[in-house]
Design a protein around this motif. Sequence first.
Motif, PDB file in Angstrom:
ATOM      1  N   HIS A  75       0.829  -1.206   0.000  1.00  0.00           N
ATOM      2  CA  HIS A  75       0.000   0.000   0.000  1.00  0.00           C
ATOM      3  C   HIS A  75       0.865   1.258   0.000  1.00  0.00           C
ATOM      4  CE1 HIS A  75      -3.661   2.328   0.603  1.00  0.00           C
ATOM      5  NE2 HIS A  75      -2.953   3.071   1.447  1.00  0.00           N
ATOM      6  N   LEU A  76       1.917   1.249   0.807  1.00  0.00           N
ATOM      7  CA  LEU A  76       2.757   2.447   0.927  1.00  0.00           C
ATOM      8  C   LEU A  76       3.532   2.709  -0.355  1.00  0.00           C
ATOM      9  CD1 LEU A  76       4.106   1.865   4.548  1.00  0.00           C
ATOM     10  CD2 LEU A  76       2.501   3.650   3.845  1.00  0.00           C
ATOM     11  N   ASN A 110      11.555   4.192   3.083  1.00  0.00           N
ATOM     12  CA  ASN A 110      11.597   3.258   4.182  1.00  0.00           C
ATOM     13  C   ASN A 110      10.203   2.657   4.367  1.00  0.00           C
ATOM     14  OD1 ASN A 110      12.551   1.794   6.371  1.00  0.00           O
ATOM     15  ND2 ASN A 110      12.145   3.450   7.820  1.00  0.00           N
ATOM     16  N   GLY A 111       9.653   2.196   3.216  1.00  0.00           N
ATOM     17  CA  GLY A 111       8.403   1.455   3.340  1.00  0.00           C
ATOM     18  C   GLY A 111       8.577   0.200   4.165  1.00  0.00           C
ATOM     19  N   SER A 112       9.746  -0.450   4.041  1.00  0.00           N
ATOM     20  CA  SER A 112       9.953  -1.702   4.772  1.00  0.00           C
ATOM     21  C   SER A 112       9.969  -1.479   6.275  1.00  0.00           C
ATOM     22  CB  SER A 112      11.250  -2.366   4.307  1.00  0.00           C
ATOM     23  OG  SER A 112      12.374  -1.556   4.602  1.00  0.00           O
ATOM     24  N   GLU A 139      10.324  11.087  -6.416  1.00  0.00           N
ATOM     25  CA  GLU A 139      10.293  10.166  -7.549  1.00  0.00           C
ATOM     26  C   GLU A 139      10.602   8.722  -7.179  1.00  0.00           C
ATOM     27  OE1 GLU A 139      12.753  11.584 -10.676  1.00  0.00           O
ATOM     28  OE2 GLU A 139      11.695  13.486 -10.890  1.00  0.00           O
ATOM     29  N   SER A 140      10.851   8.433  -5.924  1.00  0.00           N
ATOM     30  CA  SER A 140      11.125   7.047  -5.518  1.00  0.00           C
ATOM     31  C   SER A 140       9.957   6.509  -4.695  1.00  0.00           C
ATOM     32  CB  SER A 140      12.404   6.967  -4.685  1.00  0.00           C
ATOM     33  OG  SER A 140      12.562   5.655  -4.168  1.00  0.00           O
ATOM     34  N   PRO A 141       9.482   5.306  -5.035  1.00  0.00           N
ATOM     35  CA  PRO A 141       8.410   4.719  -4.220  1.00  0.00           C
ATOM     36  C   PRO A 141       8.896   4.279  -2.850  1.00  0.00           C
ATOM     37  CG  PRO A 141       9.112   3.161  -5.893  1.00  0.00           C
ATOM     38  CD  PRO A 141       9.836   4.446  -6.197  1.00  0.00           C
ATOM     39  N   MET A 162      14.007   1.328  12.993  1.00  0.00           N
ATOM     40  CA  MET A 162      14.184   0.475  11.812  1.00  0.00           C
ATOM     41  C   MET A 162      14.247   1.316  10.543  1.00  0.00           C
ATOM     42  SD  MET A 162      11.418  -2.412  12.901  1.00  0.00           S
ATOM     43  CE  MET A 162      10.280  -1.122  13.388  1.00  0.00           C
ATOM     44  N   ASP A 163      15.243   1.017   9.714  1.00  0.00           N
ATOM     45  CA  ASP A 163      15.439   1.759   8.473  1.00  0.00           C
ATOM     46  C   ASP A 163      15.964   0.776   7.424  1.00  0.00           C
ATOM     47  OD1 ASP A 163      15.823   3.606   6.519  1.00  0.00           O
ATOM     48  OD2 ASP A 163      17.237   4.861   7.629  1.00  0.00           O
ATOM     49  N   MET A 164      15.251   0.612   6.307  1.00  0.00           N
ATOM     50  CA  MET A 164      15.704  -0.248   5.218  1.00  0.00           C
ATOM     51  C   MET A 164      15.955  -1.680   5.697  1.00  0.00           C
ATOM     52  SD  MET A 164      18.216   2.460   3.253  1.00  0.00           S
ATOM     53  CE  MET A 164      18.474   1.340   1.891  1.00  0.00           C
ATOM     54  N   VAL A 165      14.929  -2.296   6.260  1.00  0.00           N
ATOM     55  CA  VAL A 165      15.077  -3.654   6.807  1.00  0.00           C
ATOM     56  C   VAL A 165      14.578  -4.725   5.845  1.00  0.00           C
ATOM     57  CG1 VAL A 165      14.978  -2.891   9.200  1.00  0.00           C
ATOM     58  CG2 VAL A 165      12.847  -3.470   8.013  1.00  0.00           C
ATOM     59  N   GLY A 166      14.336  -4.352   4.560  1.00  0.00           N
ATOM     60  CA  GLY A 166      13.752  -5.335   3.652  1.00  0.00           C
ATOM     61  C   GLY A 166      14.514  -5.600   2.375  1.00  0.00           C
TER      62      GLY A 166
END
Length: 955
Positions: free
Chosen positions: A694-695, A776-778, A769-771, A835-839
């Motif tokens: 969704h994000l 940090n959607g993850s 411009e970045s999804p 948490m930052d960029m955990v995916g």
Amino acid sequence: MKKFVRLLSYLSVFVLLLPTQVSALTPSSLSQQSDVQADQNQQMVQQMTSQMTPEEKIGQLVMPSTHDNEQDMPNEDTRELIQDYKAGSVIIYGNRDAETTAEYNNQLQEWASETEMNIPLFSTADLEYGVNQHVTDATAFPRQMGIAATRDLEAAEEMASVTAEEMKATGFNWNYSPLADVNTNPNNPVIGVRSFGENTELVSDMTVAQVEGHQENGVLSTPKHFPGHGDTSEDSHYDLPTVTYDRETLEEVHLPPFQAAIDAGAESIMTSHVIIEAIDPELPATLSEDVLTGLLREEMGFNGLIVTDAMSMQAIKDNWGAGEAAVMTIQAGADIVMATGTLDEQKETFDALLEAYESGELSEERVDESVERILSTKVRYGLFDDRYVDPDEATDVVNTESHKELAGSMAQDSMTLVKNDDILPFDAASDESTLVVGPEIYDGTYYMEDIADAVQAKTNGDVETFITSEDPSDSEIDEAAQQAEQADRIIVSTFSAGELADGQSQLVSALGDTDTPVASVSLGLPYDIGEYPDVDAHIATYAIERWGSAVPVSWEAAVDVIYGASPGGKLPVTIDGHYEFGHGEDYDVAPPESAEDIMATVDQLEDDGAFASDTAPRALNQHLTAVSHYEDQEADEKVVKHMQGFNDLLDHQLENELISASAYDVLQSQGDALIEKWEAFAFDSERAMAHLEHLSVDIGPRVAGEEGEQEAAAYIQDEFETLGYDVSTQTFDIQDNKQSQNVIAVKEAEGVEDPEIVYVTAHYDSVPESPGANDNGSGAATLLELAKVLEDVPADKEIRFVAFGAEEIGLVGAHHYVSQLSDNEINRSVGNFNMDMVGTNWDPATQLYVNVVDGQPNTVWQYAEVAADRLDNDTLFLYERGASDHEAFHEAGIDAANFIWREPGTASLEPWYHTPEDTIDKISPEKIQMVGELMDSAISDIATEQEQETEPTAN
């Protein structure tokens, strides 16, 4: 010579078309014949029809009941009907074992094979509750109203499939089931528990399930009694019923189950001997062209076989007679006349039809239409290829352990606990005595005796039986009440096929006036309790219909429920003034708190003889011992994984007949309950990925101060609120006169004043411009999933979940949040898990960096390290680095660490960092799962323990 030439001509056509015919005969292809196959079969049928004599054609239209000799085999009268009168079908009554039934059907087919046309028979029977209805060692299932009480369409279809399998093994190929009658009249004297109930939609769904179960397994199914026998107050076996409802009621209530069956491909439909005034006020449906041709054929589009109900029933016999009625029903549009009754009446049926055909009263076109329809169905179902069965195999097929287990499981699921004033279940281990009371049913006492035997098998206490007449006298009631005074508990059964006898309701009331707990059981219609509503407890079984045919599996299931098995049924009818359609109570059985609770159940079931050997319960308990170990460690993922293994072991034991079906149901239910308990605390990356989608996909770029960031903040707030948290939003100014926001959800500490505070945080904005799937959607998605799994964790610390905005323009959200904390809040703060960029699924990023601003081990690192050891996670690496949201907490004197995947030994980030390529396909759910489990474990520790072995302390 002429006869030989005709037979040779027929056989030549048959042989030429045989390969195509065979290819179309597997059960799975019955409804999928190609146009070419259908055309070739039709050519064969037309050729056969053109070569048939009038006697042979008429024979196909008549289905006599068979006649037997002293060995329960078909006698000379039956041979005459098949060979001399050319009968194309038979209906079989009486009771035989499977081997004898197979031999019986083989004899019938052999006689048919010896006729000039060599046309196989439709061998039919009323097998409404399974083949056991006429085959003594076959499987008996609950009656249709009981099946509907389960609300289980898959089980209904499976029951029909098993019935078809047992039918074919014993030589039957056509079942007069299911009833599609909607039983809207509680006093209906003939349908009752043979119906799925009063609700049109439920009846429709169940009818379709059973039609498909039969026909997909190569047996014709027959919804009956068209266009509905459920609202009658007379029994057409003895009278001619009339229903007076209007056309709208017919179309909205009674026709839909038949239409659903037609749409599902039902091959046949049986008529009712009922006058439907809204269609034809003069003639019963069986004899009415308006009903059979006008309504069924033309309006509803039915192209299958129309078979009459038994023509010897008084509704037809007393008003028209066998011969006249047979001609009338064929004229009306029926294909097959069910010629039950005496041998003379059966012969009269053949003779009257032949005379009408030869005189022109029945046209050749009308007769040929039915003959071709009959022969086409026989071809399609493969009867020309495989008319005989192996009697030696029949016994092996019927009533296998799996069939019995299905019947038992369905019976328990059908038991409807209508009322329970906290007296059920009875304690099976008690030495208390039980009085079993009930009436003779059609002069038979074995019903009550069988129930008493089932009770004695369940309880340690003494069991006494008192059987009354069908309508108990005052003296019988007084005697039963006197015996009840001496008992510790009472089970009283009632039976009605229509209205309950006054003596039975008075008996239950008299027993209720004693001080002894009374559980009543309705063996027939479920409406009985309406006549004795004050009874302590009541179970509806739907076990016996108006002729008294017994389905012991149902009353045995009632006894099981009385002694603790879970009742699964919901009323398929309304008990007027008392209980609504769909009502059904459950026992308030507490779910297991731990694996040890399930071990105690295993031990009890072993004592009850539920296992085939002591190896099976030992294996289950060994599995549960391992689960208990992981429970002690609070390793939720391992608890869930090993309990799923426990359920797999149960499946294996059931398949190999190592455990009873009822014990399997109990343990599976307990296993599912324990899994559900621990899954509530288990991190699930699939749910996190849904948030991430969704994000990063639905919303996309979430630039600080722009619409995308605001939409993401609203989504996160809604998710927190849905979980039941106390949610707030901080709005703050950022560059270019815009605003951003932090979203905060708070889990209060339990019973602690001024509790310590644990922070779980992530930012949710992305660069232009970045999804931002990883950055940090993850982290934001993981934050939301952690909020879910930690929601019900008892905690003596306050947990704050914070989603920061405006991180990508200078950590603005985190600095704003910390600046709003009071000195008291800062002093109570234990640590921040950020948490930052955990995916990322970037291959080199195999190290989970725990970034600490000063590089020194702190509270967050220490709890994470302990959790990692417990989870066998060896990816953690302590690293000195700021430049993320944990930095503001460190500056305020609060222990904090930032979790992020990087390439070992470097500070390298993924190549799509801060680019439009940071999309969801670059995400690893496995890494999110790993981080989520680590956070879940560590935060649970820090939020619920005052001290730990490593003794981390808050600043």
